[in-house]
Design an enzyme around this catalytic site. Structure first.
Site, PDB file in Angstrom:
ATOM      1  N   GLU A 178      33.856 -37.610   7.078  1.00  0.00           N
ATOM      2  CA  GLU A 178      32.829 -37.082   8.003  1.00  0.00           C
ATOM      3  C   GLU A 178      32.903 -35.564   8.149  1.00  0.00           C
ATOM      4  O   GLU A 178      32.901 -35.017   9.266  1.00  0.00           O
ATOM      5  CB  GLU A 178      32.952 -37.770   9.373  1.00  0.00           C
ATOM      6  N   GLU A 213      32.266 -47.178   6.697  1.00  0.00           N
ATOM      7  CA  GLU A 213      32.398 -47.449   8.136  1.00  0.00           C
ATOM      8  C   GLU A 213      31.106 -48.101   8.614  1.00  0.00           C
ATOM      9  O   GLU A 213      30.034 -47.499   8.495  1.00  0.00           O
ATOM     10  CB  GLU A 213      32.671 -46.178   8.946  1.00  0.00           C
TER      11      GLU A 213
END
Length: 503
Positions: free
Chosen positions: A175, A294
């Site tokens: 991320e 995720e």
């Protein structure tokens, strides 16, 4: 006569693609009680000689999890992997800025690899591209995968691991577009460092597969330009692009909550478009596939996490207690992944134990299955083979965020080796059962093996240590072959269904 009838036609020659078993992966981060108190608790009555909880291991093995991402997550962007190897008494305690806790480093790379073997799974290892970079990544790879005769490989051997770990799959950071990330970067900054890291890792071990960070969510202002920029810079040296997405129901709008997987469908299709555009732009032969590493429901624990005391070891964090409607959303998300099995080759339900997880534990006490455990288990066990193109007819409804939401969400997987077709289906209707007709026109001599149903009159029903079986599936579904060779069933209201057919 009901207006809620739905149907599906499948043909064995009309195929989406082969299921890569890694689509049923999961995630263990050094976060909350995922590691300490989750997979590892040396003082637990059921701990083995390495401190791993055997009750948790049994629940993990029952899921047949093929790959587990580690050690993060936001945690990895400030993690020095060297802190987690060597004699435990010499390992430092560090402040983890990602989750404002103390990391004792009792579990590191080698212990996690031992746990993977016990759990029957493979690792998806992440490298720190936040506070560190290509040099540390190639050193970690050398430590993990090189046979011997170099500084880092010989250090591994001195730590008691003569054979290399042979870790195949690696995430290039986590991320990196997020301002909450240690060492966050612009798309250009990340694309450059990801490419250089990938290049050096391939020179160290040409067999590795590498995953570049995509947008951390569809709500980022840079989405999907981030993906286009990163791939423009790193296309030649990466194999996968990651996707992350979580869904919640903070306003209690169940009909809209159950429709969220339509957003997941759109997200996947958008990223495929970016990948294919980059390939065309570069006149490339390599197709970039997706790692949805995720995904889950996550919203229940937000308020309680605001009250956590910082700088403690393994406090309870992100401990969502999942209810029946959450399990239905997870089922829909699994169906979304399968519908694009031609391009989604890896995925990780985040996470595996205690932290937004299908498995919960008490420190020193019981372990049990959350409501979301069962759809995940069913898909992993029965969703292996070839996904067939689902031609679905269903009545539809509109919700706050979506129009034309089909009440029936469904997909079929053909396992030719076993001679089985499995249909995964969610009835989103909150009030009525759904008459369902399945036409398997290209398959002969069909018979129903079983029709598994997960249903509950209370959408908010949960499993707890005291009541671990309040929400569980049963095998009392009524799917049956008709005289015309079709299969008919009634899908109960707000239900997850698994119809297994011998063909």
């Amino acid at each position: 006569m009901t207006t809620n009838k739905a149907s599906m036609i499948i043909d064995k020659d009309f195929q989406v693609g082969e299921v890569d078993k890694r689509i049923y992966g999961s995630f263990i981060e050094h976060l909350g009680r995922a590691v300490y108190g989750g997979i590892y608790e040396p003082d637990h009555p059921q701990a083995d000689d390495q401190g791993f909880r055997t009750d948790v291991l049994e629940l993990v093995k029952a899921l047949d999890v093929p790959i587990v991402r580690y050690p993060g997550g936001n945690f990895v962007s400030g993690y020095n992997w060297e802190d987690g190897v060597g004699p435990k008494e010499l390992r430092p305690r560090k402040l983890d800025l990602a989750w404002r806790t103390v990391e004792p480093n009792w579990v590191g790379l080698n212990e996690f690899m031992d746990w993977c073997k016990k759990a029957g799974t493979e690792p998806m290892m992440a490298v720190n591209l936040g506070t560190r970079g290509p040099d540390e990544a190639r050193n970690l790879l050398e430590y993990a995968n090189h046979t011997s005769g170099s500084y880092w490989s010989d250090l591994r051997i001195s730590h008691g691991y003569k054979e290399p770990h042979k870790i195949k799959t690696w995430c290039l950071g986590n991320e990196m577009d997020g301002p909450w990330q240690m060492g966050s970067k612009t798309a250009y900054e990340y694309g450059r460092i990801a490419n250089e890291t990938a290049k050096m890792m391939r020179w160290t071990d040409p067999t590795v597969e590498l995953v570049a960070c995509g947008s951390s969510s569809i709500h980022m202002k840079t989405y999907p330009e981030w993906e286009a920029t990163v791939l423009d810079l790193a296309y030649e040296n990466v194999d996968y692009l990651s996707l992350h997405q979580y869904y919640g129901n903070p306003k209690g709008d169940t009909a809209n909550f159950l429709a969220q997987s339509l957003g997941m469908d759109s997200f996947i299709n958008t990223i495929i478009s970016v990948c294919d555009y980059t390939q065309a732009k570069k006149r490339g032969k390599k197709k970039i596939n997706l790692s949805f590493d995720e995904w889950n429901v996550w919203f229940h624990s937000h308020e309680q996490d605001k009250k956590l005391e910082p700088w403690t070891i393994a406090p309870p964090q992100l401990e969502d207690i999942y209810n029946h409607e959450d399990a239905l959303v997870v089922g829909c998300m699994l169906i979304s992944l399968l519908k694009r099995a031609d391009r989604v080759k890896m995925a990780c339900l985040a996470q595996l134990v205690n932290v937004i997880a299908p498995i919960m534990t008490e420190n020193g006490g019981a372990a049990w299955k959350q409501t979301i455990y069962y759809p995940y288990m069913h898909a992993s066990l029965y969703g292996r083979g070839t996904v067939l193109v689902p031609l679905v007819k269903s009545p539809k409804y509109d919700s706050a965020d979506f129009t034309d939401v089909p009440y029936l969400e469904a997909v079929a997987v053909h396992n030719e080796e076993l001679g089985e077709v499995t249909i995964f289906a969610v009835n989103r209707h909150l009030e009525e059962p759904m008459p369902f007709e399945l036409d398997l026109r290209s398959f002969a001599n069909c018979s129903v093996i079983e029709h598994i149903v997960q249903e509950n009159d209370d959408l908010k029903a949960v499993n707890t240590a005291a009541e671990p079986n309040r929400v569980t599936p049963h095998k009392g579904g009524n799917a049956a072959v008709t005289d015309g060779g079709k299969i008919e069933a009634s899908l109960p209201k707000a239900s997850w269904n698994v119809i297994r057919v011998k063909v």
